[in-house]
Enzyme design. Structure first.
Site, mmCIF file in Angstrom:
data_model
loop_
_atom_site.group_PDB
_atom_site.id
_atom_site.type_symbol
_atom_site.label_atom_id
_atom_site.label_comp_id
_atom_site.label_asym_id
_atom_site.label_seq_id
_atom_site.Cartn_x
_atom_site.Cartn_y
_atom_site.Cartn_z
ATOM 1 N N LYS A 86 0.819 -1.224 0.000
ATOM 2 C CA LYS A 86 0.000 0.000 0.000
ATOM 3 C C LYS A 86 0.855 1.277 0.000
ATOM 4 O O LYS A 86 2.070 1.230 0.265
ATOM 5 C CB LYS A 86 -0.917 -0.031 1.224
ATOM 6 C CG LYS A 86 -1.943 -1.160 1.191
ATOM 7 C CD LYS A 86 -2.904 -1.050 2.370
ATOM 8 C CE LYS A 86 -3.929 -2.168 2.345
ATOM 9 N NZ LYS A 86 -4.915 -2.012 3.441
ATOM 10 N N TYR A 136 -12.477 -2.009 -3.453
ATOM 11 C CA TYR A 136 -12.926 -2.170 -2.055
ATOM 12 C C TYR A 136 -14.442 -2.028 -1.910
ATOM 13 O O TYR A 136 -14.924 -1.694 -0.829
ATOM 14 C CB TYR A 136 -12.218 -1.148 -1.172
ATOM 15 C CG TYR A 136 -10.825 -1.562 -0.718
ATOM 16 C CD1 TYR A 136 -10.632 -2.691 0.085
ATOM 17 C CD2 TYR A 136 -9.706 -0.812 -1.049
ATOM 18 C CE1 TYR A 136 -9.372 -3.057 0.525
ATOM 19 C CE2 TYR A 136 -8.427 -1.177 -0.614
ATOM 20 C CZ TYR A 136 -8.276 -2.304 0.176
ATOM 21 O OH TYR A 136 -7.031 -2.676 0.614
ATOM 22 N N PHE A 168 -15.162 3.971 7.214
ATOM 23 C CA PHE A 168 -13.801 4.322 6.785
ATOM 24 C C PHE A 168 -13.613 4.226 5.264
ATOM 25 O O PHE A 168 -12.507 4.424 4.764
ATOM 26 C CB PHE A 168 -12.760 3.442 7.496
ATOM 27 C CG PHE A 168 -12.977 1.954 7.325
ATOM 28 C CD1 PHE A 168 -12.606 1.294 6.159
ATOM 29 C CD2 PHE A 168 -13.548 1.216 8.346
ATOM 30 C CE1 PHE A 168 -12.801 -0.066 5.989
ATOM 31 C CE2 PHE A 168 -13.750 -0.162 8.192
ATOM 32 C CZ PHE A 168 -13.378 -0.799 7.007
ATOM 33 N N ASN A 219 -1.996 0.338 6.720
ATOM 34 C CA ASN A 219 -1.442 -0.892 7.295
ATOM 35 C C ASN A 219 -0.576 -1.697 6.317
ATOM 36 O O ASN A 219 -0.455 -2.906 6.415
ATOM 37 C CB ASN A 219 -2.559 -1.748 7.909
ATOM 38 C CG ASN A 219 -3.579 -2.197 6.888
ATOM 39 O OD1 ASN A 219 -3.519 -1.809 5.736
ATOM 40 N ND2 ASN A 219 -4.519 -3.023 7.310
ATOM 41 N N HIS A 274 -2.293 -5.481 1.762
ATOM 42 C CA HIS A 274 -3.602 -6.134 1.657
ATOM 43 C C HIS A 274 -3.354 -7.554 1.159
ATOM 44 O O HIS A 274 -2.459 -7.768 0.326
ATOM 45 C CB HIS A 274 -4.501 -5.405 0.655
ATOM 46 C CG HIS A 274 -5.699 -6.210 0.265
ATOM 47 N ND1 HIS A 274 -6.835 -6.260 1.035
ATOM 48 C CD2 HIS A 274 -5.920 -7.053 -0.781
ATOM 49 C CE1 HIS A 274 -7.709 -7.079 0.467
ATOM 50 N NE2 HIS A 274 -7.170 -7.577 -0.642
ATOM 51 N N GLU A 280 -9.893 -10.924 -7.110
ATOM 52 C CA GLU A 280 -8.930 -9.824 -6.920
ATOM 53 C C GLU A 280 -7.752 -9.941 -7.893
ATOM 54 O O GLU A 280 -7.262 -8.937 -8.396
ATOM 55 C CB GLU A 280 -8.450 -9.789 -5.465
ATOM 56 C CG GLU A 280 -9.555 -9.351 -4.511
ATOM 57 C CD GLU A 280 -9.118 -9.288 -3.062
ATOM 58 O OE1 GLU A 280 -9.967 -8.930 -2.226
ATOM 59 O OE2 GLU A 280 -7.943 -9.592 -2.746
HETATM 60 P P1 CMP Z 1 -7.350 -4.515 4.036
HETATM 61 O O1 CMP Z 1 -6.877 -5.857 4.440
HETATM 62 O O2 CMP Z 1 -6.781 -3.928 2.802
HETATM 63 O O3 CMP Z 1 -8.944 -4.537 3.892
HETATM 64 C C1 CMP Z 1 -9.773 -3.422 4.129
HETATM 65 C C2 CMP Z 1 -9.016 -2.262 4.661
HETATM 66 O O4 CMP Z 1 -9.788 -1.283 5.305
HETATM 67 C C3 CMP Z 1 -8.054 -2.718 5.756
HETATM 68 O O5 CMP Z 1 -7.032 -3.499 5.219
HETATM 69 C C4 CMP Z 1 -7.639 -1.404 6.352
HETATM 70 O O6 CMP Z 1 -6.642 -0.757 5.592
HETATM 71 C C5 CMP Z 1 -8.941 -0.611 6.221
HETATM 72 N N1 CMP Z 1 -9.583 -0.518 7.531
HETATM 73 C C6 CMP Z 1 -10.094 -1.520 8.253
HETATM 74 N N2 CMP Z 1 -10.599 -1.039 9.413
HETATM 75 C C7 CMP Z 1 -10.375 0.300 9.403
HETATM 76 C C8 CMP Z 1 -10.658 1.339 10.312
HETATM 77 N N3 CMP Z 1 -11.267 1.102 11.474
HETATM 78 N N4 CMP Z 1 -10.273 2.589 9.975
HETATM 79 C C9 CMP Z 1 -9.670 2.840 8.785
HETATM 80 N N5 CMP Z 1 -9.391 1.870 7.882
HETATM 81 C C10 CMP Z 1 -9.729 0.622 8.191
#
Ligand code: CMP
Length: 140
Positions: free
Chosen positions: A11, A51, A59, A114, A117, A128
């Protein structure tokens, strides 16, 4: 266990900090092969489409903005039980809960930013992968 393929995204928070190689080393050390990979810039609309299952989450808008804020590296990882193995290597979504040595424990900045993914099941992995790659790009 069967050989599987899973979709991985490095990311914007990680590409910005030049962490692609360090993250790829964790995948390879765990026995995952990077069988396809490209660095691309998503638009917010493309991130939103990827997404869309999260469209009702609070979010969602922030997530789409973030995913379009810098290039991402999209990749296909292959290996025995690759979907679960990749999720193990990534660690929990929230880095505060991620096990030691995982990508998110070592590199993620927050639950939103984070670093990686990974697909969560065989059907989503297939969807995906085809979102980002054509069959011609999957050479094994
Ligand atoms: P990912 O595994 O890419 O799948 C969905 C994404 O949404 C997740 O990782 C995070 O990056 C994001 N996400 C999940 N929970 C939250 C949250 N509480 N606040 C902001 N982003 C979130």
């Amino acid at each position: 266990m069967a050989t599987e393929r899973t979709l991985s995204i490095i990311k914007p928070d990680a590409t910005r900090r030049n962490l692609t190689g360090k993250i790829n080393a964790k995948f390879e050390d765990a026995g995952l092969r990077i069988v396809a990979q490209k660095r691309i810039q998503l638009t917010k609309a493309q991130a939103g489409e990827f997404y869309k299952v999260h469209a009702e989450r609070p979010f969602y808008d922030e997530l789409c903005e973030f995913m379009a804020s810098a290039p991402v590296v999209v990749q296909v990882l292959e290996g025995e039980g690759a979907i679960a193995k990749n999720r193990e290597v990534m660690g929990a979504t929230n880095p505060a809960d991620a096990a030691e040595g995982t990508v998110r424990a070592d590199f993620a900045e927050s639950v939103g930013e984070n670093s990686v993914h990974g697909s969560d099941a065989p059907d989503t992995a297939a969807d995906e992968i085809s979102f980002f790659f054509s069959g011609l790009e999957l050479v094994g």
